[in-house]
Design an enzyme around this catalytic site. Sequence first.
Site, mmCIF file in Angstrom:
data_model
loop_
_atom_site.group_PDB
_atom_site.id
_atom_site.type_symbol
_atom_site.label_atom_id
_atom_site.label_comp_id
_atom_site.label_asym_id
_atom_site.label_seq_id
_atom_site.Cartn_x
_atom_site.Cartn_y
_atom_site.Cartn_z
ATOM 1 C CE1 TYR A 138 59.728 0.461 61.569
ATOM 2 C CE2 TYR A 138 57.578 1.481 61.285
ATOM 3 C CZ TYR A 138 58.831 1.476 61.850
ATOM 4 O OH TYR A 138 59.199 2.489 62.704
ATOM 5 C CB CYS A 168 66.360 3.965 60.531
ATOM 6 S SG CYS A 168 67.268 4.941 61.717
ATOM 7 C CG HIS A 169 65.268 9.874 58.777
ATOM 8 N ND1 HIS A 169 66.605 9.555 58.616
ATOM 9 C CD2 HIS A 169 64.943 10.670 57.720
ATOM 10 C CE1 HIS A 169 67.059 10.145 57.512
ATOM 11 N NE2 HIS A 169 66.067 10.814 56.948
ATOM 12 C CG ASN A 214 70.656 2.494 61.312
ATOM 13 O OD1 ASN A 214 71.817 2.220 61.024
ATOM 14 N ND2 ASN A 214 69.966 3.429 60.684
ATOM 15 C CD GLU A 237 65.456 12.896 54.175
ATOM 16 O OE1 GLU A 237 64.623 12.143 53.626
ATOM 17 O OE2 GLU A 237 66.498 12.482 54.718
#
Length: 198
Positions: free
Chosen positions: A118, A149-150, A141, A176
């Site tokens: 962040y 945003c993950h 978002n 991912e």
Amino acid sequence: MDSHGQNEQRVVWTVVGTDIGLLLLAATQDGLVNVVFHATDAVRDKTLDRLASRLGTEPVEAPDSPLLAEPIRQVEAYFAGDRRDFDLPLDWSLISGFNRQVLRELASGVRYGAVVGYGDLAGRVGQPGAAQAVGVAMGSNPLPIVVPCHRVVESDGGIGGFGGGLETKRKLLALEGCCPSRCSERSGGQGDQGRSHR
């Protein structure tokens, strides 16, 4: 409202099934405008009311709309493991100011399989020390997954918050090939207090 306004304000939506549950996708002539997790009937109704209020027109269910064809295809390919980057026009009209600036940086600057803290993301937009404000931006978002945003986590290795729930965030990071402790891009270690991300 004149016919020009009606044409530009058209909002179409559909719900698609994914490995993390039902997602509501909504689009305008300008691009994908909203992605909403856990699109049960109640969530869907609340979302459509909010979209109607914010965009000034009643969203129309249109799963076969050309405005949704490519978003549906790319979301399905992402969950199948066949797509790493989204290449879609986005309609940013549901967000503005600092939040939009942070989300645009996130969309363009944090690749598949990487995470960012962040505080680091705050620094990238010229606001070092604004980690908490970045957490708020992530929580607002309107385009999660597509604007990833993950991939925003705490600098100490914690996963941080997530509007779709922490289990959903873990699943997206796992898809991912990433978890906060072993991703390729780490935070600069600034005090990440973005726990208000929801």
